[in-house]
Scaffold this active site. Structure first.
Site, PDB file in Angstrom:
ATOM      1  N   THR A  22       0.838  -1.210   0.000  1.00 17.16           N
ATOM      2  CA  THR A  22       0.000   0.000   0.000  1.00 17.16           C
ATOM      3  C   THR A  22       0.868   1.253   0.000  1.00 17.16           C
ATOM      4  O   THR A  22       0.602   2.211  -0.733  1.00 17.16           O
ATOM      5  CB  THR A  22      -0.934   0.016   1.228  1.00 17.16           C
ATOM      6  OG1 THR A  22      -1.797  -1.121   1.178  1.00 17.16           O
ATOM      7  CG2 THR A  22      -1.777   1.284   1.256  1.00 17.16           C
ATOM      8  N   TRP A  61       2.467   1.545  -3.395  1.00 12.74           N
ATOM      9  CA  TRP A  61       1.488   1.985  -4.386  1.00 12.74           C
ATOM     10  C   TRP A  61       1.436   3.508  -4.461  1.00 12.74           C
ATOM     11  O   TRP A  61       1.260   4.073  -5.534  1.00 12.74           O
ATOM     12  CB  TRP A  61       0.108   1.438  -4.021  1.00 12.74           C
ATOM     13  CG  TRP A  61      -0.984   1.831  -4.980  1.00 12.74           C
ATOM     14  CD1 TRP A  61      -1.388   1.162  -6.105  1.00 12.74           C
ATOM     15  CD2 TRP A  61      -1.827   2.985  -4.895  1.00 12.74           C
ATOM     16  NE1 TRP A  61      -2.414   1.823  -6.723  1.00 12.74           N
ATOM     17  CE2 TRP A  61      -2.708   2.958  -5.991  1.00 12.74           C
ATOM     18  CE3 TRP A  61      -1.920   4.050  -3.991  1.00 12.74           C
ATOM     19  CZ2 TRP A  61      -3.672   3.939  -6.211  1.00 12.74           C
ATOM     20  CZ3 TRP A  61      -2.864   5.030  -4.210  1.00 12.74           C
ATOM     21  CH2 TRP A  61      -3.729   4.969  -5.309  1.00 12.74           C
ATOM     22  N   HIS A  62       1.613   4.166  -3.318  1.00 10.90           N
ATOM     23  CA  HIS A  62       1.513   5.620  -3.287  1.00 10.90           C
ATOM     24  C   HIS A  62       2.714   6.320  -3.915  1.00 10.90           C
ATOM     25  O   HIS A  62       2.615   7.486  -4.309  1.00 10.90           O
ATOM     26  CB  HIS A  62       1.336   6.120  -1.841  1.00 10.90           C
ATOM     27  CG  HIS A  62      -0.058   5.970  -1.343  1.00 10.90           C
ATOM     28  ND1 HIS A  62      -0.555   4.798  -0.818  1.00 10.90           N
ATOM     29  CD2 HIS A  62      -1.095   6.859  -1.289  1.00 10.90           C
ATOM     30  CE1 HIS A  62      -1.816   4.966  -0.465  1.00 10.90           C
ATOM     31  NE2 HIS A  62      -2.169   6.202  -0.739  1.00 10.90           N
ATOM     32  N   GLY A  63       3.831   5.664  -3.998  1.00  4.26           N
ATOM     33  CA  GLY A  63       4.976   6.320  -4.618  1.00  4.26           C
ATOM     34  C   GLY A  63       6.254   5.527  -4.515  1.00  4.26           C
ATOM     35  O   GLY A  63       6.413   4.688  -3.621  1.00  4.26           O
ATOM     36  N   PHE A 109       0.641  10.297  -7.527  1.00  4.72           N
ATOM     37  CA  PHE A 109       0.541   8.884  -7.180  1.00  4.72           C
ATOM     38  C   PHE A 109      -0.016   8.073  -8.334  1.00  4.72           C
ATOM     39  O   PHE A 109      -0.046   6.874  -8.260  1.00  4.72           O
ATOM     40  CB  PHE A 109      -0.333   8.693  -5.939  1.00  4.72           C
ATOM     41  CG  PHE A 109       0.116   9.543  -4.775  1.00  4.72           C
ATOM     42  CD1 PHE A 109       1.439   9.554  -4.419  1.00  4.72           C
ATOM     43  CD2 PHE A 109      -0.778  10.321  -4.082  1.00  4.72           C
ATOM     44  CE1 PHE A 109       1.877  10.326  -3.351  1.00  4.72           C
ATOM     45  CE2 PHE A 109      -0.353  11.097  -3.009  1.00  4.72           C
ATOM     46  CZ  PHE A 109       0.969  11.099  -2.658  1.00  4.72           C
TER      47      PHE A 109
END
Length: 474
Positions: free
Chosen positions: A317, A320-322, A474
């Protein structure tokens, strides 16, 4: 192009609605696909091909998976794996290749050149959508889409293309071919959009200025109270920025006949971190739950497997954001907190006063936002040291008092807007007021309210240039 722009509000959206509703019903998917491609091409014309490739790839894979799912399961599984590998491969190449190269160079002392590719906007969102389609076809939860135009329109649909919510195929499969229009739904869509635009433009942008000013200060000059005020400002900014965009997406969806899932449900009123993440970015959380956490065994295979699964899910997770270590640390931080809560901390907290539970939640979340916002995690650690008094920085100064005073009204509005207090007041009032008269009065008030928000937001956009959208990166 962003929703909170005059170009979108006065040119793109009216023209798209006009073209859509004057077209025959059989042509509306093509029209919506075309306007969505124009919307995406406004900023990144080259990457249209990448998005269409993702849609076409999963269209073919869906047909193959369905063909062999019952008769030759092995072939269906191979097709599913192929779909996942292609989708993840595209995401890894464009989003994480340079991150991998940088770390290889640092670890092994190599000098591999960076690709320096611009990140395709919305890649993380539409990749998860296309993957969910193939997986759901394999699971037998949906039938494959026979029309490549309809599937491409689902993937490229502009209201939720840039920043979600992550709309699963099965949620709108029926609406791809059988959308109904009525004035009540269209008006509801306008209302949702107006609220979202107000959240973004009037609330997120204004409190974002405060965070921007505090963040730009030298750490040696930053006071303890200013550091807390700054991260509180960022917490409000990212919430109203992202939830505002999600509300606008829901509103636009309703204008075109779609019903997208809610992505936020007053997360800051939660009393535990576990509850917070059931209310924040709901579409992402449920995606990881259904397509990763549960297939790994969820919480039904013993506590050690549960902890392992939590760390895998939350590490991914964060990633996934960066493509940065701070996001991974941020994800693992919440994985650890949730693991602790599931191990028994939640039961202990149940005996606490609700106010104490809420204070615990806010403290944990604010620390998490520090880890999130600073891509250089060492800067984040330095900021946390100031917040908790582990430096020689002053407690407060005149600048802090000025910032607090000039933003006090805005902060009160933000606190109220982040809670369902107005809904609670409305429901309570229904007991004491004639229902028919009450509904008429409320409808009239809301009509003025939505129009006022829309007008104020437009006025802000005319005068101001500070209009970032945080989740673009993102």
């Amino acid at each position: 192009m962003v929703f909170s722009s005059l170009t979108f509000l006065f040119f793109f959206l009216p023209l798209s609605l006009l073209l859509y509703y004057v077209s025959p019903k059989k042509m509306r998917n093509i029209v919506l696909l075309c306007v969505s491609l124009v919307f995406y091409a406004w900023g990144e014309p080259v990457y249209i091909l990448l998005m269409l490739f993702s849609a076409f790839t999963d269209y073919i894979h869906g047909l193959v998976i369905y063909k062999y799912r019952n008769k030759q399961p092995l072939k269906a599984k191979v097709a599913l794996i192929s779909s996942i590998v292609i989708n993840i491969g595209i995401l890894m190449f464009f989003k994480y290749a340079d991150f991998l190269v940088i770390n290889l160079n640092q670890f092994f002392g190599t000098e591999i050149a960076l690709l320096s590719l611009p990140l395709p906007i919305g890649l993380s969102f539409y990749t998860f959508q296309t993957m969910s389609y193939s997986i759901d076809v394999y699971r037998g939860q949906v039938l494959p889409q026979k029309s490549p135009i309809a599937l491409a329109m689902y993937v490229c649909l502009f209201p939720q293309l840039i920043a979600g919510p992550i709309v699963r195929y099965k949620s709108i499969a029926n609406e791809l071919h059988h959308r109904t229009w009525n004035s009540a739904q269209f008006v509801e869509g306008i209302n949702y959009f107006s609220i979202g635009l107000g959240k973004k433009v009037l609330l997120a942008n204004n409190i974002g200025l405060l965070w921007s000013n505090i963040q730009s200060q030298q750490t040696s000059e930053l006071t303890v109270f200013a550091a807390w005020l700054g991260i509180i400002a960022f917490a409000f900014q990212i919430y109203f920025d992202f939830s505002g965009y999600s509300d606008m997406a829901m509103g636009l969806g309703k204008m075109f006949g779609f019903n997208f899932p809610r992505n936020f449900h007053y997360p800051y009123i939660a009393r535990s971190v576990t509850e917070f993440w059931r209310r924040w970015h709901i579409s992402l959380g449920t995606w990881f739950r259904d397509y990763l956490y549960i297939p790994l065994g969820g919480s039904k295979s013993g506590k050690y497997i549960t902890i392992r699964n939590l760390f895998i899910v939350w590490g991914l997770t964060g990633l996934w954001h960066g493509a940065s270590w701070n996001f991974i640390i941020w994800g693992l931080y919440f994985g650890l907190i949730i693991a602790i809560e599931k191990a028994g901390w939640l039961k202990i907290m149940e005996r606490w006063n609700p106010i104490l539970q809420h204070m615990y939640l806010i403290l944990i979340i604010l620390v998490g936002w520090v880890l999130f916002v600073f891509e250089d995690y060492m800067q984040g650690i330095a900021y946390l040291k100031i917040m908790f008094g582990f430096t020689s920085n002053h407690l407060m100064d005149a600048q802090f008092l000025y910032d607090l005073y000039t933003h006090s009204i805005l902060l009160v509005i933000l606190i109220i807007a982040a809670t369902p207090v107005m809904i609670t007041i409305r429901k309570s009032s229904e007991k004491w007021i004639n229902k028919r008269a009450f509904n008429f009065t409320i409808t009239a008030i809301l009509l003025v309210y939505y129009q006022l928000i829309l007008l104020l937001s437009i006025a802000y956009l005319v005068d101001e240039s500070f209009n970032p959208f945080l989740y673009f990166r993102f």
